[in-house]
Design a protein around this motif. Structure first.
Motif, PDB file in Angstrom:
ATOM      1  N   ARG A   1      54.333   7.384 -28.712  1.00  9.79           N
ATOM      2  CA  ARG A   1      53.213   6.519 -27.944  1.00  9.79           C
ATOM      3  C   ARG A   1      52.040   7.582 -28.020  1.00  9.79           C
ATOM      4  O   ARG A   1      51.686   8.702 -28.061  1.00  9.79           O
ATOM      5  CB  ARG A   1      53.740   6.304 -26.534  1.00  9.79           C
ATOM      6  CG  ARG A   1      54.857   5.295 -26.477  1.00  9.79           C
ATOM      7  CD  ARG A   1      55.047   5.016 -25.040  1.00  9.79           C
ATOM      8  NE  ARG A   1      54.982   5.739 -23.891  1.00  9.79           N
ATOM      9  CZ  ARG A   1      54.787   5.614 -22.525  1.00  9.79           C
ATOM     10  NH1 ARG A   1      54.579   4.512 -22.341  1.00  9.79           N
ATOM     11  NH2 ARG A   1      55.188   6.744 -22.031  1.00  9.79           N
ATOM     12  N   THR A   2      50.921   6.803 -28.216  1.00  7.43           N
ATOM     13  CA  THR A   2      49.616   7.336 -28.490  1.00  7.43           C
ATOM     14  C   THR A   2      49.149   7.627 -26.770  1.00  7.43           C
ATOM     15  O   THR A   2      49.397   6.878 -26.056  1.00  7.43           O
ATOM     16  CB  THR A   2      48.437   6.489 -29.282  1.00  7.43           C
ATOM     17  OG1 THR A   2      47.503   7.229 -29.397  1.00  7.43           O
ATOM     18  CG2 THR A   2      48.227   5.279 -28.482  1.00  7.43           C
ATOM     19  N   THR A   3      48.050   8.301 -26.764  1.00  9.55           N
ATOM     20  CA  THR A   3      47.455   8.697 -25.381  1.00  9.55           C
ATOM     21  C   THR A   3      46.474   7.720 -25.052  1.00  9.55           C
ATOM     22  O   THR A   3      46.053   6.954 -25.747  1.00  9.55           O
ATOM     23  CB  THR A   3      46.814  10.016 -25.296  1.00  9.55           C
ATOM     24  OG1 THR A   3      46.164  10.414 -26.174  1.00  9.55           O
ATOM     25  CG2 THR A   3      48.169  11.078 -25.600  1.00  9.55           C
ATOM     26  N   SER A   4      46.152   7.705 -23.596  1.00 15.17           N
ATOM     27  CA  SER A   4      44.997   7.055 -23.119  1.00 15.17           C
ATOM     28  C   SER A   4      44.225   7.643 -22.027  1.00 15.17           C
ATOM     29  O   SER A   4      44.516   8.791 -21.617  1.00 15.17           O
ATOM     30  CB  SER A   4      45.642   5.379 -22.266  1.00 15.17           C
ATOM     31  OG  SER A   4      46.178   5.847 -21.213  1.00 15.17           O
ATOM     32  N   ARG A   5      43.300   7.217 -21.852  1.00 11.81           N
ATOM     33  CA  ARG A   5      42.170   8.009 -20.725  1.00 11.81           C
ATOM     34  C   ARG A   5      41.405   6.899 -20.001  1.00 11.81           C
ATOM     35  O   ARG A   5      40.909   6.063 -20.651  1.00 11.81           O
ATOM     36  CB  ARG A   5      41.048   8.952 -21.694  1.00 11.81           C
ATOM     37  CG  ARG A   5      40.183   9.590 -20.723  1.00 11.81           C
ATOM     38  CD  ARG A   5      39.279  10.685 -21.292  1.00 11.81           C
ATOM     39  NE  ARG A   5      38.815   9.990 -22.665  1.00 11.81           N
ATOM     40  CZ  ARG A   5      37.210   9.928 -22.364  1.00 11.81           C
ATOM     41  NH1 ARG A   5      36.670  10.106 -21.132  1.00 11.81           N
ATOM     42  NH2 ARG A   5      36.677   9.282 -23.249  1.00 11.81           N
ATOM     43  N   THR A   6      41.653   7.018 -18.783  1.00  5.23           N
ATOM     44  CA  THR A   6      41.189   5.865 -18.033  1.00  5.23           C
ATOM     45  C   THR A   6      39.659   6.528 -16.837  1.00  5.23           C
ATOM     46  O   THR A   6      39.754   7.289 -16.381  1.00  5.23           O
ATOM     47  CB  THR A   6      42.180   5.270 -16.898  1.00  5.23           C
ATOM     48  OG1 THR A   6      43.133   4.949 -17.542  1.00  5.23           O
ATOM     49  CG2 THR A   6      41.700   4.463 -15.841  1.00  5.23           C
ATOM     50  N   LYS A   7      38.974   5.536 -17.258  1.00  6.45           N
ATOM     51  CA  LYS A   7      37.560   5.849 -16.356  1.00  6.45           C
ATOM     52  C   LYS A   7      37.512   4.821 -15.473  1.00  6.45           C
ATOM     53  O   LYS A   7      37.669   3.497 -15.716  1.00  6.45           O
ATOM     54  CB  LYS A   7      36.306   5.995 -17.235  1.00  6.45           C
ATOM     55  CG  LYS A   7      36.405   7.052 -18.206  1.00  6.45           C
ATOM     56  CD  LYS A   7      35.128   7.485 -19.014  1.00  6.45           C
ATOM     57  CE  LYS A   7      34.514   6.381 -19.443  1.00  6.45           C
ATOM     58  NZ  LYS A   7      33.497   6.398 -20.384  1.00  6.45           N
ATOM     59  N   VAL A   8      36.880   4.910 -14.093  1.00 10.06           N
ATOM     60  CA  VAL A   8      36.302   3.921 -13.326  1.00 10.06           C
ATOM     61  C   VAL A   8      35.108   4.120 -12.778  1.00 10.06           C
ATOM     62  O   VAL A   8      34.633   5.258 -12.491  1.00 10.06           O
ATOM     63  CB  VAL A   8      37.566   3.830 -12.327  1.00 10.06           C
ATOM     64  CG1 VAL A   8      37.631   5.003 -11.419  1.00 10.06           C
ATOM     65  CG2 VAL A   8      37.155   2.584 -11.285  1.00 10.06           C
ATOM     66  N   SER A   9      34.179   3.040 -12.499  1.00  8.42           N
ATOM     67  CA  SER A   9      32.936   3.482 -11.944  1.00  8.42           C
ATOM     68  C   SER A   9      33.087   2.289 -10.720  1.00  8.42           C
ATOM     69  O   SER A   9      33.319   1.087 -10.994  1.00  8.42           O
ATOM     70  CB  SER A   9      31.748   2.954 -12.917  1.00  8.42           C
ATOM     71  OG  SER A   9      31.962   1.602 -13.411  1.00  8.42           O
TER      72      SER A   9
END
Length: 251
Positions: free
Chosen positions: A156-164
């Protein structure tokens, strides 16, 4: 030639010489004295067509030189990234020439031409898991066909989560925009959680579209809040969490 199918069953087997028309295989095939390329395939009752296979019948009276095919692959690899496969075909006499194919089951992932007895592929579209690929050298007028297998692990590939969350005033419902970044298109759901200290004061889930979703939070009292966004992942992408601070100002 013999063919087998575990589901609907084999309807027929076909062949063609060179680029000629496909003909149903009913009896042994006779070719002329010159080297001849014969392609063949099977069709099942459901209408599925096997990947085309080929063999070069050598010049009459000659025996093709045996070959050996060796394949190496970059592994493990993350989903969505290309898998590099290098192939070398050798023989005891001369340098083999002709076509090389990479198969996943009956699916042809790529075909290329040998150069100096070597070839390389950059393959995409492999599913997560351990895949066994078959590399087939089709032979030529003087060299026999040969094949090898290579095992590839796709993770599985990775993810990065951002929130504003822009600051708002009391009485205005704040909005949170979540962005999940990966090397492939991200779908699924993301959950935004708002905390005051250790107390959860709001939790909203939204559906990602191309990795982005904006959700509306409930109206909050004056103060500073910790906001986290969580993407749970999928069968091809790992989950991730990002955070920020929300300030609710007095009017």
């Amino acid at each position: 030639m013999r063919a087998a199918d575990e589901t609907s069953g084999v309807a027929r087997t076909e062949y063609r010489i060179g680029t000629g028309a496909w003909t149903a295989w009913t009896s042994p095939l006779t070719v002329g004295p010159a080297a001849t390329v014969v392609e063949y395939r099977a069709l099942d009752v459901a209408g599925n067509v096997e990947v085309v296979n080929r063999v070069t019948v050598p010049v009459a009276g000659s025996v093709p030189v045996a070959t050996r095919t060796v394949a190496l692959a970059t592994t493990p690899v993350k989903y969505g990234r290309p898998v590099a496969v290098t192939v070398r075909v050798t023989s005891t006499k001369g340098t083999p020439t002709g076509k090389v194919r990479v198969l996943e089951g009956s699916r042809n992932l790529g075909t290329t031409t040998l150069s100096g007895g070597a070839a390389s592929f950059r393959l995409r579209g492999l599913a997560v898991g351990t895949q066994t690929l078959t590399v087939v050298y089709d032979g030529n007028a003087t060299h026999a066909t040969s094949q090898a297998t290579v095992t590839v692990k796709v993770m599985r590939t990775t993810s990065r989560t951002k929130v504003s969350t822009p600051s708002v005033t009391v009485g205005t419902a704040p909005r949170a925009t979540v962005t999940v970044i990966s090397n492939v298109t991200v779908t699924g759901k993301a959950t935004v959680t708002v905390r005051k200290g250790t107390t959860v004061v709001a939790k909203v889930t939204g559906t990602l579209r191309s990795g982005v979703v904006t959700v509306t939070l409930p109206k909050l009292a004056r103060g500073t809040y910790a906001v986290s966004a969580t993407y749970g992942g999928s069968t091809t992408i790992t989950g991730s969490t990002g955070g920020t601070t929300l300030v609710v100002n007095p009017r």
